[in-house]
Scaffold this motif. Structure first.
Motif, PDB file in Angstrom:
ATOM      1  N   ILE A 192       4.835 -10.040  -5.054  1.00 32.44           N
ATOM      2  CA  ILE A 192       4.250  -8.840  -4.450  1.00 32.44           C
ATOM      3  C   ILE A 192       2.963  -8.493  -5.202  1.00 32.44           C
ATOM      4  O   ILE A 192       2.912  -8.566  -6.435  1.00 32.44           O
ATOM      5  N   TYR A 193       1.947  -8.074  -4.441  1.00 24.28           N
ATOM      6  CA  TYR A 193       0.643  -7.759  -5.014  1.00 24.28           C
ATOM      7  C   TYR A 193       0.188  -6.387  -4.518  1.00 24.28           C
ATOM      8  O   TYR A 193       0.529  -5.968  -3.406  1.00 24.28           O
ATOM      9  N   GLY A 194      -0.589  -5.706  -5.345  1.00 22.75           N
ATOM     10  CA  GLY A 194      -1.126  -4.411  -4.945  1.00 22.75           C
ATOM     11  C   GLY A 194      -2.464  -4.141  -5.601  1.00 22.75           C
ATOM     12  O   GLY A 194      -2.781  -4.694  -6.664  1.00 22.75           O
ATOM     13  N   ALA A 197       0.857  -1.188   0.000  1.00 29.05           N
ATOM     14  CA  ALA A 197       0.000   0.000   0.000  1.00 29.05           C
ATOM     15  C   ALA A 197       0.891   1.236   0.000  1.00 29.05           C
ATOM     16  O   ALA A 197       1.968   1.246   0.603  1.00 29.05           O
ATOM     17  N   ASP A 198       0.445   2.297  -0.665  1.00 26.50           N
ATOM     18  CA  ASP A 198       1.168   3.556  -0.702  1.00 26.50           C
ATOM     19  C   ASP A 198       0.691   4.452   0.437  1.00 26.50           C
ATOM     20  O   ASP A 198      -0.462   4.413   0.845  1.00 26.50           O
ATOM     21  N   LEU A 224       3.685  -4.122   2.938  1.00 29.56           N
ATOM     22  CA  LEU A 224       4.604  -3.048   2.576  1.00 29.56           C
ATOM     23  C   LEU A 224       3.844  -1.724   2.596  1.00 29.56           C
ATOM     24  O   LEU A 224       2.919  -1.521   1.803  1.00 29.56           O
ATOM     25  N   PHE A 225       4.228  -0.828   3.489  1.00 27.43           N
ATOM     26  CA  PHE A 225       3.675   0.517   3.529  1.00 27.43           C
ATOM     27  C   PHE A 225       4.740   1.453   2.986  1.00 27.43           C
ATOM     28  O   PHE A 225       5.756   1.706   3.627  1.00 27.43           O
ATOM     29  N   GLN A 226       4.498   1.954   1.781  1.00 29.74           N
ATOM     30  CA  GLN A 226       5.533   2.649   1.015  1.00 29.74           C
ATOM     31  C   GLN A 226       5.282   4.149   0.913  1.00 29.74           C
ATOM     32  O   GLN A 226       4.178   4.570   0.575  1.00 29.74           O
ATOM     33  N   PRO A 227       6.296   4.972   1.184  1.00 30.36           N
ATOM     34  CA  PRO A 227       6.162   6.420   0.971  1.00 30.36           C
ATOM     35  C   PRO A 227       6.408   6.784  -0.489  1.00 30.36           C
ATOM     36  O   PRO A 227       6.819   5.955  -1.302  1.00 30.36           O
ATOM     37  N   ALA A 228       6.125   8.043  -0.812  1.00 33.93           N
ATOM     38  CA  ALA A 228       6.581   8.685  -2.059  1.00 33.93           C
ATOM     39  C   ALA A 228       6.209   7.929  -3.326  1.00 33.93           C
ATOM     40  O   ALA A 228       7.021   7.805  -4.237  1.00 33.93           O
ATOM     41  N   HIS A 245      -6.064   2.362   0.744  1.00 37.30           N
ATOM     42  CA  HIS A 245      -5.150   1.243   0.499  1.00 37.30           C
ATOM     43  C   HIS A 245      -4.492   0.793   1.803  1.00 37.30           C
ATOM     44  O   HIS A 245      -4.380  -0.409   2.074  1.00 37.30           O
ATOM     45  N   MET A 246      -4.055   1.768   2.606  1.00 37.41           N
ATOM     46  CA  MET A 246      -3.442   1.428   3.892  1.00 37.41           C
ATOM     47  C   MET A 246      -4.452   0.782   4.837  1.00 37.41           C
ATOM     48  O   MET A 246      -4.141  -0.200   5.525  1.00 37.41           O
ATOM     49  N   ALA A 247      -5.656   1.322   4.865  1.00 44.92           N
ATOM     50  CA  ALA A 247      -6.681   0.786   5.767  1.00 44.92           C
ATOM     51  C   ALA A 247      -7.024  -0.655   5.422  1.00 44.92           C
ATOM     52  O   ALA A 247      -7.252  -1.488   6.316  1.00 44.92           O
ATOM     53  N   MET A 248      -7.060  -0.988   4.132  1.00 42.01           N
ATOM     54  CA  MET A 248      -7.333  -2.377   3.747  1.00 42.01           C
ATOM     55  C   MET A 248      -6.265  -3.315   4.292  1.00 42.01           C
ATOM     56  O   MET A 248      -6.576  -4.409   4.780  1.00 42.01           O
ATOM     57  N   LEU A 249      -5.005  -2.898   4.228  1.00 36.58           N
ATOM     58  CA  LEU A 249      -3.949  -3.757   4.764  1.00 36.58           C
ATOM     59  C   LEU A 249      -4.031  -3.859   6.283  1.00 36.58           C
ATOM     60  O   LEU A 249      -3.726  -4.914   6.851  1.00 36.58           O
TER      61      LEU A 249
END
Length: 405
Positions: free
Chosen positions: A170-172, A87-88, A142-146, A118-122
């Motif tokens: 990896i999936y998104g 998630a971004d 994976l919680f990714q910045p930028a 996206h973050m909340a789903m994870l």
């Protein structure tokens, strides 16, 4: 080695209470994340909240990856297999005009692309997986910045992400206004385009607008170049392939009655293959030099690749389609959707390990539906959270099956 925080084993009663009525609780998390956005790598408040929640659920957290990224890991059983769900984290430097009561508390920054969802789903996945015993292996969140500037994924990889926290795939997911609500759309091969940026600088000889015969007019040269660049697509690219070349800005040092000395043309290129990206750069350089030379002007081209094409591995697409069909039903899955010319830095993960990126429909765009992505009025559609979580949980079960299954 990035630092790890190890929590105590989860208290079952606390976890049960926390995950009861999951959809409502996840929506609360999403709305909290919506109110604390950051941009690019400046996402400390967001990362702290994610870390706190994952530790509460009993996950191991590795933080400070690529500067601001974090990965939560949870292992069940003894299998060495592992998958990543990404998630971004970052928002956009936009003024929010959604009117929701949980609007951004950080002026000039908002989650206008749905990264809060996206973050909340994870987080929903994290809270539920600790209850389950139907998988064998390691799940990494994976919680990714930028993501928005296209630099966060590479920063995490450059910080030895895959060496220290290996993943077999990896999936998104990305929420997508305009697709039917709660549907998952995906395809093998290229699904999102690259983004290349260019800047063309033309230097002539400026002068009074009344005496054009004594100047070298870069305005005329720029006009010819802007038109000529469109022939790259129409005459140099296979008509069965998709390429977009757009000049988006022209700046001069002239005025109403002064022919400029210099003009700068900026623009954007979208392709689905590295070969076409290289072809566009080559032809652009030839056209810029040729037209400028014909008019006795100097020129320079700067061409930068910001995002690469997002290319899905065929086997991973099959896993996504199977999991989505099992979780949501075949009528809510499209395994051969159209690619789009927007870009995603998820692409760099897909160049390192098998990967798949999919779209999660957010419903109709309009007065009675959602706003477009990157709109000042955008707010994530919380009604699709449950579909995303159900899909991810089924993906984990199917990709990391217990040995006896």
């Amino acid at each position: 080695m990035f630092p790890k925080l190890l929590s105590a084993p989860p208290n079952r009663a606390e976890v049960d209470a926390m995950t009861k009525n999951t959809e409502s609780i996840v929506a609360q998390w999403r709305q909290h994340l919506h109110g604390i956005p950051g941009t690019e790598f400046d996402v400390g408040e967001t990362a702290n909240f994610l870390e706190e929640k994952c530790l509460e659920f009993g996950w191991e957290v590795s933080k400070g990856i690529g500067g601001a990224g974090l990965v939560a890991s949870y292992k069940a059983g003894t299998s060495p297999r592992s998958i990543g769900l990404r998630a971004d984290m970052d928002g956009l430097p936009l003024r929010e005009e959604s009117g929701v009561p949980y609007s951004s508390r950080n002026p000039g920054i908002t989650h206008a692309c749905g990264h809060d969802g996206h973050m909340a789903m994870l987080l929903g996945v994290a809270s539920k997986l600790v209850e389950r015993d139907d998988f064998d292996g390691t799940v990494r969140l994976l919680f990714q910045p930028a993501e928005e500037p296209g630099t966060g994924a590479q920063a995490m990889l450059d910080d030895d992400l895959l060496e220290q926290l290996p993943m077999d795939a990896i999936y998104g997911l990305h929420n997508t206004p305009g697709l039917p609500e709660g549907e998952i759309h995906v395809k093998p091969g290229p699904i999102m385009a690259s983004e290349d940026n260019f800047e063309i600088r033309i230097t002539g000889r400026g002068g009074h607008a009344s005496t054009p015969h004594v100047v070298i007019d870069p305005m005329i040269i720029a006009a010819e170049i802007v038109l000529a660049l469109q022939t790259i697509v129409s005459r140099s690219i296979d008509p069965l392939e998709s390429v977009v070349v757009s000049c988006t800005e022209i700046r001069t040092d002239g005025s109403r009655n002064a022919i400029p000395e210099e003009i700068v043309i900026s623009g954007d290129v979208r392709t689905f293959t590295d070969q076409n990206s290289q072809l566009v750069e080559t032809r652009m350089g030839q056209l810029v030099r040729g037209i400028s030379d014909a008019h006795r002007a100097d020129s320079a081209l700067v061409y930068n690749r910001v995002f690469r094409p997002t290319i899905n591995a065929e086997a991973c697409v099959e896993h996504v389609v199977d999991a989505a069909t099992s979780a949501l039903g075949s009528d809510r899955v499209n395994g051969s959707c159209r690619a789009i010319t927007a870009s995603e830095d998820f692409a760099v993960y897909a160049r390192k390990v098998p990967a798949c990126f999919a779209f999660l429909g957010a419903g109709e765009i309009g007065d009675t539906g959602t706003a477009p992505l990157h709109s000042h009025k955008f707010d994530f559609n919380d009604s699709i959270l449950d579909a995303g979580i159900a899909f991810y949980l089924e993906l984990v079960r199917s990709r990391l099956p217990k040995k006896w299954r």
